[in-house]
Every structure is written in C-alpha cells, then in structure tokens.
Design an enzyme around this catalytic site. Structure first.
Site, PDB file in Angstrom:
ATOM      1  N   ASP A 147      -7.760   6.949   1.286  1.00 24.39           N
ATOM      2  CA  ASP A 147      -6.923   5.742   1.112  1.00 24.39           C
ATOM      3  C   ASP A 147      -7.644   4.555   1.441  1.00 24.39           C
ATOM      4  O   ASP A 147      -7.721   4.487   2.510  1.00 24.39           O
ATOM      5  CB  ASP A 147      -5.618   6.072   1.993  1.00 24.39           C
ATOM      6  CG  ASP A 147      -4.539   5.134   1.942  1.00 24.39           C
ATOM      7  OD1 ASP A 147      -4.636   4.087   1.085  1.00 24.39           O
ATOM      8  OD2 ASP A 147      -3.643   5.145   2.559  1.00 24.39           O
TER       9      ASP A 147
ATOM     10  N   GLU B 212      -3.719  -4.293   2.773  1.00 25.99           N
ATOM     11  CA  GLU B 212      -2.459  -3.454   2.231  1.00 25.99           C
ATOM     12  C   GLU B 212      -1.974  -2.970   3.397  1.00 25.99           C
ATOM     13  O   GLU B 212      -0.601  -2.843   3.188  1.00 25.99           O
ATOM     14  CB  GLU B 212      -2.918  -2.725   1.096  1.00 25.99           C
ATOM     15  CG  GLU B 212      -1.953  -2.263   0.525  1.00 25.99           C
ATOM     16  CD  GLU B 212      -1.365  -0.756   0.982  1.00 25.99           C
ATOM     17  OE1 GLU B 212      -0.255  -0.372   0.589  1.00 25.99           O
ATOM     18  OE2 GLU B 212      -2.067  -0.164   1.794  1.00 25.99           O
ATOM     19  N   GLU B 213      -2.419  -2.343   4.248  1.00 26.40           N
ATOM     20  CA  GLU B 213      -2.305  -1.314   5.122  1.00 26.40           C
ATOM     21  C   GLU B 213      -1.205  -1.882   6.280  1.00 26.40           C
ATOM     22  O   GLU B 213      -0.642  -1.516   7.167  1.00 26.40           O
ATOM     23  CB  GLU B 213      -3.249  -0.612   5.935  1.00 26.40           C
ATOM     24  CG  GLU B 213      -3.964   0.283   4.807  1.00 26.40           C
ATOM     25  CD  GLU B 213      -3.286   1.680   4.535  1.00 26.40           C
ATOM     26  OE1 GLU B 213      -2.045   1.701   4.826  1.00 26.40           O
ATOM     27  OE2 GLU B 213      -3.753   2.283   3.784  1.00 26.40           O
TER      28      GLU B 213
HETATM   29 ZN    ZN Z   1      -3.360   2.829   0.641  1.00 24.61          ZN
END
Ligand code: ZN
Length: 416
Positions: free
Chosen positions: A143, A175-176
């Site tokens: 990820d 994004e996280e």
């Molecule tokens: Zn991700």
C-alpha cells in the site's frame, strides 16, 4: 526454500513482462535477490519501498519517481502540495505523460495511486521460505508502492507496443491522512471540467480483483461541555462525561439499529453501515468534575448520503440526551464526507469485490460518464500492519492486470 526450476521459470516470467530485452538468469544464481535485481520492474518496486515516505514526508520518493519517469521519456509536472503539520515543506504530486506527443498532456486514460505510506517505516526485506513465490516485506510493499510500480510498468509496456496510446500517470501525496494531494490535483487546471480523460484507473490493494465500489464515510467529533468542580461536591459542577455517555452509547449501536427505529441504512451491495468510536478524551483528574469531553466517530456508509447520516446521528444524540444542549456533533470539523462510491467492473477476466476501506476515489472530481476502476496487487489485510508484504507473483500479475484495463479502455474509445 523453493526449487530452482520453478524459480527460474519465475525469473523468465518476470523478464517477459517487465524487460523482454534481457536474457533469463542461469539456474545457479536463482535467489530471491537475483530475481529482483534481474527485473527492472521488481527493482523499481524495491527502490520505491526503500525510500521512507510516511505521509507528510514524500519529497524524496517523489523526486525518485519523477527522475525515473523523466529518464523514460515522460514529461513530469511536479505539483506542489501544502505541507502537513511538521511535514516536509516541498512535497509534490507527480503528473506525467509521454513526452513524444504534445497532445498527450491531456491523456485519455489516467492511472493513479499514492506515494505516501502509513507509519512506521519498515525496511525492505526478502523471504524465500513462504509459499511458492518469493515474499517481499516492508512498509509500502503493498500500500501502495505495489500499485505505483505496476502502473508505471504497465504504461511503459503498453507504450512499447502502442506508442500512440494516450496515457497519463498521477501519483499523489497525503492519501493516508486526508487526501489533500488528490484534492489539490482535482481542483487544479490539470483536472479541467469537463474531464479530459475518459477512464481513471485507481491503484490500491484489491488482491487483483476489480472493486465494484466502496463504502462512504462521515467523520466527526462528538463534544460535550460541563463545569469543573471538586469531586467531593459534584453538585457544584456539571460533568461533561456524564453528558457524553448516553449519546456515545446510542451512536455506538446505530449501525445495527433498524432504520425505522432511527438507525443507519444498510444496502445489499455494501452490507451494514458501521460505526467506530475511535477515540475518547475527557477530564483532567479523578477528583475533578470534567468540564469537557469528546469522542471521535467514523461512520462507513453502506447507503444514503452524508447529509442523511448526519441527520440520523443528530436526531439520535438529541433523543439519547433528552435535548441536552451541552452535547453536540461537530459536523463542520472534518469536512463533508462522501457517499458510497460505485465503480466500473465491465472489463471481463477479473474477480469482482466490494471493499470497506476509503480511497482517493471521492477526492477526484470527474465528469459524468468517466469510467473509474479500482484495482491493485496485495491484500488490504496486511496493508497497514507490521507484516505488510507481497509476493513476486502478485506484483507481476498486477502489471498484466493494469495492461488489460488499459487495453479495454483503448478499445472502448476506438469503438465509441
Ligand atoms: Zn492506499
């Protein structure tokens, strides 16, 4: 430890998908690290993972990706993104397209993922003794650096056979932790309306399945105010915790309370709407009546809109607290949230699943009719854990999967 014959087969497969010009390795040097070294794709994935890029500090990995793409004849736009608290002040999104044709700065097909990871940084490591394919462990191996690397090589491979394919790459930061990178891109001149692209392929760990959609999200703090006093004389104050508790208990069960009894809606596609009270904080000491209390709540929407969900929650809090004005949902604190995100799955040859995690999909505004796919290697179940890892097989299959999605998008355009 696996047999050398299957390893050499794997090397050959890897080279076929990533570097057709190189010869397969001899049997004698078949170790996991040789396999990685021999494959430009797997080496790029390794180099990406070896650069720490916890959200807020994505500049170094961004420069690496930009340099790689420039060296492969891409025009790269580094789009500045405001720093996060204590973060790197120079971070940027990467928007890239083949330099060959100037018309391609408005690509028809956009592949996108994120270059930030969750903390802590975990170094890259190789493991040969688990399963049939070498296992690559470390933060971001899944990820989402697996998706980033596979998207880059799927695009490079496609351009080799179809140099006129109109392809773009977008790798965002943040994004996280909130999706600021994608929102900055979405609101910028690089994403005009109507959308220049007809297809967007999002990369996140989906175990190589096409995602038919993911749940929506509403996050907010629930706050209560009181008045401090000595705990021996509680009637001289007013406990914020006592005020908060009935509201919290009610919110906690809204996911499995029937709609007609004031609960949250479910759907066949996504199942139940779920509620997580993820944080509670209140008071200063055991012998002081607490003057303030709050809880942080995340609701994953299986149906309905964020506004509908906020109405249901506000009504539940009112009911549970008998209209206590000292308890309230601070819905303005964390932004609007988003409804369930339905995605396209019309390319044959993939398993189709739904997922419960959030992505950057809702942060990218696109015109009606733009196809959106969500696909990538690796499992979300290990994505944020200490055991984040992916097999070489998954990585290589993802390059083929992205190429298949690109090909379908190119075909669709030719037919339309
Ligand atoms: Zn991700």
């Amino acid at each position: 430890m696996k047999s050398s014959s299957s390893l050499s087969l794997l090397v050959a497969v890897g080279l076929a998908s990533a570097a057709p010009s190189q010869a397969p390795l001899g049997l004698s040097s078949s170790s996991a690290s040789d396999i990685i070294d021999a494959s430009p794709f797997l080496s790029f994935h390794r180099d990406l993972v070896q650069i720490p890029s916890v959200s807020g500090n994505e500049t170094v990995v961004g420069a690496f990706v930009a340099g790689f793409l420039e060296s492969h004849n891409f025009t790269v736009i580094k789009q500045p993104v405001p720093a996060s608290f204590h973060g790197d002040p120079h971070r940027f999104n990467i928007f890239a397209y083949p330099s060959a044709s100037p018309a391609q700065d408005r690509p028809d097909i956009l592949l996108t993922s994120h270059i930030d990871t969750v903390p802590p940084f975990i170094p890259y490591s190789l493991h040969e003794d688990s399963g049939s394919s070498p296992l690559i462990a470390g933060r971001g191996t899944v990820d989402a650096k697996a998706s980033v690397a596979a998207q880059v090589f799927a695009v490079l491979d496609t351009l080799r056979t179809d140099p006129t394919a109109s392809l773009g790459l977008l790798f965002v930061v943040d994004e996280e932790v909130g999706g600021l990178g994608m929102r900055v891109f979405s609101d910028s001149p690089l994403n005009p309306s109507p959308s220049p692209f007809h297809t967007v392929i999002f990369g996140e760990p989906t175990e190589l399945a096409l995602v038919a959609g993911h749940k929506g999200m509403v996050e907010f703090p629930l706050r209560a105010t009181g008045q401090a006093a000595h705990s021996g004389y509680p009637w001289l104050g007013r406990s914020a915790i006592s005020a908060l508790l009935p509201a919290l208990s009610r919110i906690d069960v809204l996911g499995h309370t029937p709609v007609e009894e004031g609960g949250l809606p479910a759907s066949d596609k996504y199942g139940q709407t779920t509620v997580n009270i993820g944080r509670v904080d209140a008071g200063v000491a055991a012998n002081v009546v607490p003057a303030a209390a709050f809880a942080e709540v995340a609701i994953r929407l299986a149906a309905g809109t964020p506004d509908e969900v906020r109405d249901i929650v506000a009504r539940a809090v009112k009911n549970a607290t008998a209209d206590d004005e000292h308890v309230y949902c601070d819905f303005a604190a964390y932004g609007n949230g988003y409804p369930p995100q339905d995605l396209d799955t019309d390319v044959p040859g993939f398993d189709v699943i739904t997922v419960n995690y959030g992505t950057d999909v809702p942060n990218l505004k696109v015109s009606e009719g733009v196809k959106r796919y969500l696909y990538g290697p690796g499992s979300i179940h290990v994505a944020h854990g200490d055991d984040e890892a992916i097999t070489v097989d998954q990585l290589e299959e993802a390059v083929r999967g992205y190429k298949k999605l690109i090909e379908a998008a190119v075909q669709r355009q030719h037919m339309g």
